[in-house]
Scaffold this active site. Structure first.
Site, short mmCIF file in Angstrom:
data_model
loop_
_atom_site.label_atom_id
_atom_site.label_comp_id
_atom_site.label_asym_id
_atom_site.label_seq_id
_atom_site.Cartn_x
_atom_site.Cartn_y
_atom_site.Cartn_z
N ASP A 1 0.99 -1.31 -0.08
CA ASP A 1 -0.14 -0.45 -0.49
C ASP A 1 0.53 1.08 -0.18
O ASP A 1 1.81 1.47 0.45
CB ASP A 1 -0.97 0.27 1.60
N1 URA Z 1 -1.00 -5.69 4.25
C1 URA Z 1 -1.52 -5.00 3.92
O1 URA Z 1 -2.42 -4.52 4.55
N2 URA Z 1 -1.22 -3.34 2.78
C2 URA Z 1 0.68 -4.21 2.16
O2 URA Z 1 0.59 -3.06 1.82
C3 URA Z 1 0.30 -5.57 2.21
C4 URA Z 1 0.31 -6.67 3.10
#
Ligand code: URA
Length: 239
Positions: free
Chosen positions: A104
């Site tokens: 993310d």
């Molecule tokens: N899980 C999440 O919630 N975000 C990420 O970036 C990776 C795994």
């Protein structure tokens, strides 16, 4: 598969004739054993070729370990926002590198970038179940009940059935290590939110055999070492 004499001469260090001589002198090895026939073939992405014991890099692909900082998209391009590709020099950007899986925008940590589509496919295939370890800082504290719930496989509000996952409290439990064998959208955040422990910060420490190099500051990157590449190539689906 490519001829070994071609692979070695394509590095520009030896002519085909010289490679032949090196082989005759027993100085060329493939995965530890001597190669005597120039026409013998090897997989350039995974072969360990040495001359006089020194590893020769014949890989046609590039593999990069990046410490993703917060604020960049795990994408190759975006009209409005900066992406992780913006951290690389133009010569590398032109190679068509892409991130293997996504973090993310606000997640930090280990991201692998490559132009090796086959490897990416293998690592990301739903069947390959490559372990990904995240350090999550949460609101509240994780406990034994959270650990058991993740180990049993959570079912999220939208019906998503998660595979069993690992959870280890760190310190007083306001941080924890979460180990996933899959990579659904916002998965760690959704799992911990479902347990009433919303994620405040998320950082990926490892992916399969690759561990984020502690010497890399956020935004920095380096090529994988030969040893890291070997381990990645040998990553088998673990069902
Ligand atoms: N899980 C999440 O919630 N975000 C990420 O970036 C990776 C795994």
């Amino acid at each position: 598969m490519e001829r070994i004499d071609k692979l070695l001469s394509s590095t520009g260090r030896w002519s085909r004739r010289e490679v032949k001589d090196l082989m005759r002198q027993g100085r060329v090895r493939l995965d530890g054993r001597p190669v005597s026939r120039p026409e013998e073939k090897a997989d350039p992405a995974s072969a360990c070729l040495t001359v006089d014991g020194d590893r020769v890099d014949c890989s046609p692909y590039v593999y990069i370990m990046l410490h993703k900082p917060a604020g960049l998209l795990s994408a190759t391009e975006d009209r409005d926002q900066p992406t992780v590709l913006d951290l690389l020099p133009p010569a590398l950007r032109r190679r068509g590198l892409f991130p293997v899986g996504r973090l993310d925008k606000d997640t930090t940590g280990l991201l692998l970038l490559t132009d090796d589509g086959a490897l990416a496919h293998r690592l990301l295939s739903p069947r390959s179940h490559v372990d990904k370890v995240y350090l999550a800082q949460v609101e509240g504290r994780v406990d034994q009940a959270d650990r058991e719930a993740l180990a049993a496989g959570l079912v999220l509000g939208d019906g998503l059935r998660c595979l069993p996952a690992g959870l280890e409290p760190v310190g007083d439990g306001s941080s924890c290590l979460v180990t996933l064998r899959e990579g659904k959208y916002h998965q760690v955040k959704r799992m911990l939110a479902a347990r009433g422990k919303p994620v405040l910060a998320l950082h990926r420490l490892s992916m399969g055999p690759l561990t984020l190099d502690e010497g890399l500051n956020p935004g920095n990157w380096r090529l994988l070492t030969a040893g890291e590449r070997d381990k990645l190539m040998r990553t088998e689906p673990s069902l």
